[in-house]
Design an enzyme around this catalytic site. Structure first.
Site, PDB file in Angstrom:
ATOM      1  CB  THR A  13      -0.878   0.017   1.280  1.00 23.97           C
ATOM      2  OG1 THR A  13      -1.490  -1.263   1.386  1.00 23.97           O
ATOM      3  CG2 THR A  13      -1.938   1.076   1.226  1.00 23.97           C
ATOM      4  CB  ALA A  43      13.460  -5.388  -5.037  1.00 26.69           C
ATOM      5  CD  GLU A 125       8.533  13.277   9.518  1.00 26.25           C
ATOM      6  OE1 GLU A 125       9.398  14.143   9.617  1.00 26.25           O
ATOM      7  OE2 GLU A 125       7.761  12.978  10.458  1.00 26.25           O
ATOM      8  N   GLY A 130       2.287   8.286  10.498  1.00 26.05           N
ATOM      9  CA  GLY A 130       1.989   8.421   9.064  1.00 26.05           C
ATOM     10  C   GLY A 130       2.357   9.760   8.477  1.00 26.05           C
ATOM     11  CE  LYS A 201       2.627   3.840  14.522  1.00 27.67           C
ATOM     12  NZ  LYS A 201       1.169   3.759  14.410  1.00 27.67           N
ATOM     13  N   GLY A 298      -2.242   4.791   5.888  1.00 28.56           N
ATOM     14  CA  GLY A 298      -2.814   4.935   4.549  1.00 28.56           C
ATOM     15  C   GLY A 298      -1.711   5.110   3.532  1.00 28.56           C
TER      16      GLY A 298
HETATM   17  N1  HSE Z   1      -1.521   0.009  12.363  1.00 23.66           N
HETATM   18  C1  HSE Z   1      -1.207   1.372  12.617  1.00 23.66           C
HETATM   19  C2  HSE Z   1      -2.377   2.083  13.237  1.00 23.66           C
HETATM   20  C3  HSE Z   1      -0.799   2.140  11.384  1.00 23.66           C
HETATM   21  O1  HSE Z   1      -3.462   1.525  13.369  1.00 23.66           O
HETATM   22  O2  HSE Z   1      -2.228   3.245  13.606  1.00 23.66           O
HETATM   23  C4  HSE Z   1       0.603   1.847  10.963  1.00 23.66           C
HETATM   24  O3  HSE Z   1       1.493   2.175  11.980  1.00 23.66           O
END
Ligand code: HSE
Length: 432
Positions: A13, A43, A125, A130, A201, A298
């Site tokens: 994606t 790749a 980043e 996201g 994160k 996304g």
């Molecule tokens: N799976 C994560 C979320 C998105 O639901 O925020 C990608 O880090």
């Protein structure tokens, strides 16, 4: 004009989002930044029929990305620790800059990757929240500040699930199944709903802004499986929303780093971040309170962050500085790492939902048990029992209590004969 030739690992994606954004906005990017991005090689394990590869060569062998002298920058968009880690190591060792969206690899191997060969050529980043430019925001925009605290909604799946439970009264399991059907949650949702994704994160944010160390084990991790619609409704009655938060606080005793559910006052900015959106609120000494928000996942949203890194690398080329100057990796804290405060020493107010038998003296027993640990009650709710509901929830908000005392009190409460099922305990977010 500087041309950067990209090699992309993965064709999922995010990679498809990268291709779509370059196709649509490549000329705009070049006009604004003086950098042209050209995809020369892709790749991936499998080719995806119907995906326009923009003239890039395709192969199923990741080695081709590292060995192709034409590739200036590799975009690692595979995820996970196995082949992705190997690819990043080899690319950096051969002096090829890497842009990655991979939070798991950074949380587990950040120290090695930031100190090994090519350390200044890794940008990430897209690894946190996201599309939100939080890495640049922290390491660049807020670089002049001492960061005091950070509160983040950094998992969109959890935020979506709580939103649906609140607005429709749908139980957790049903919302999760629907989120999987809609593609918001993974087939194996445990990384999201058990807090691991948010912890990855937070580990990156902790290293960048507070400690300089990538140490996942420093983060206390709890998920959302234990929260029910009843808890969301009781929290609302008390003036709060339940959110899954990442929290970092720089205290005199040490740095708190934790991901768990928290009651957030309904009028707080973070309480009103809904659906799959992410938001990070940072409090720093000079800038004060800043809020970054946007889509946390996304294809094109994540690609936006990936390409911001690719363009930044391109600008470094174009200024003649070469790759490796002024990167995210070089901006981590250089001072000795401050101590992490053990979770047992963290202090919070708490929400308790105690399912009790409907009989005389129950409230007294509960308050007695809490008082044994010097815990006082700031608010309480008990609704009338009904014939069909022999178990009655006593809901309490406690004063600020050190974690070790709260845990001991919970053990004591859970052992009382009048407690009919598992107690739900949630912390109240620090002042927001
Ligand atoms: N799976 C994560 C979320 C998105 O639901 O925020 C990608 O880090």
């Amino acid at each position: 004009m500087t041309e950067i030739k990209l090699g992309i690992a993965g064709l999922g994606t995010v990679a498809q989002g990268v291709l779509a954004l370059i196709r649509r906005n490549g000329a705009l990017m070049a006009q604004r930044s003086g950098v042209t991005l050209r995809v020369v090689r892709i790749a991936s394990r499998r080719e995806k029929p119907g995906v326009d590869l923009m003239g890039a060569q395709f192969s199923t062998d990741l080695d081709d990305l590292v060995s192709d002298p034409d590739v200036d920058v590799i975009l690692e968009l595979i995820g996970g620790e196995g082949v992705a880690l190997d690819l990043i190591r080899r690319a950096l060792a051969s002096n090829t800059p890497v842009v990655t969206a991979n939070k798991a690899v950074l949380a587990a191997h950040g120290n090695e990757l930031m100190s090994g060969p090519g350390k200044q050529q890794l940008r990430f980043e897209a690894s946190v929240a996201g599309a939100i430019p939080i890495i640049q925001g922290m390491s660049g925009g807020l670089a002049a500040n001492r960061l005091d605290s950070l509160f983040g909604i950094i998992n969109g799946t959890c935020n979506y699930i709580f939103g649906e439970m609140e607005s429709n009264g749908t139980p957790f399991d049903e919302v999760l199944a629907e989120a999987q059907r809609l593609g918001y949650a993974e087939a194996d949702p445990s990384f999201d709903i058990d807090g691991v994704d948010a912890a990855h994160k937070l580990t990156i944010l902790l290293a960048l802004g507070f400690t300089g160390e990538y140490d996942l084990s420093a983060v206390h991790i709890e998920g959302i499986r234990h929260v029910t619609v009843a808890d969301i409704q009781f929290a609302k009655e008390l003036g709060y929303k339940i959110k899954h938060l990442g929290i970092i606080q720089n205290t005199a005793a040490g740095v708190e780093a934790r991901v768990h559910c928290a009651l957030v006052p309904s009028n707080a900015l973070l309480a009103n971040v809904n659906g799959v959106m992410n938001a990070v609120q940072i409090i720093s000494d000079g800038a004060g309170e800043t809020l970054f928000s946007g889509p946390g996942a996304g294809g094109e949203a994540t690609a936006s962050a990936v390409l911001s890194d690719a363009l930044a690398l391109g600008k470094q080329f174009s200024t003649g500085n070469g790759i490796g100057v002024d990167t995210q990796a070089s901006e981590t804290t250089q001072a000795p790492s401050p101590a992490i405060l053990p979770m047992a020493e963290v202090t919070s107010a708490n929400y308790l939902r105690i399912p009790t038998l409907d009989q005389p003296g129950v409230f007294a027993q509960v308050t007695q048990a809490l008082s044994e640990f010097s815990i006082s009650i700031d608010a309480a709710i008990q609704h009338e029992a009904s014939a069909s509901q022999p178990v009655v929830d006593i809901v309490l908000l406690t004063n600020n209590v050190v974690e070790s005392a709260m845990n001991a009190a919970l053990e004591r409460l859970q052992g009382l004969d009048i407690v009919a099922a598992d107690i739900v305990r949630l912390r109240v977010a620090p002042a927001l």
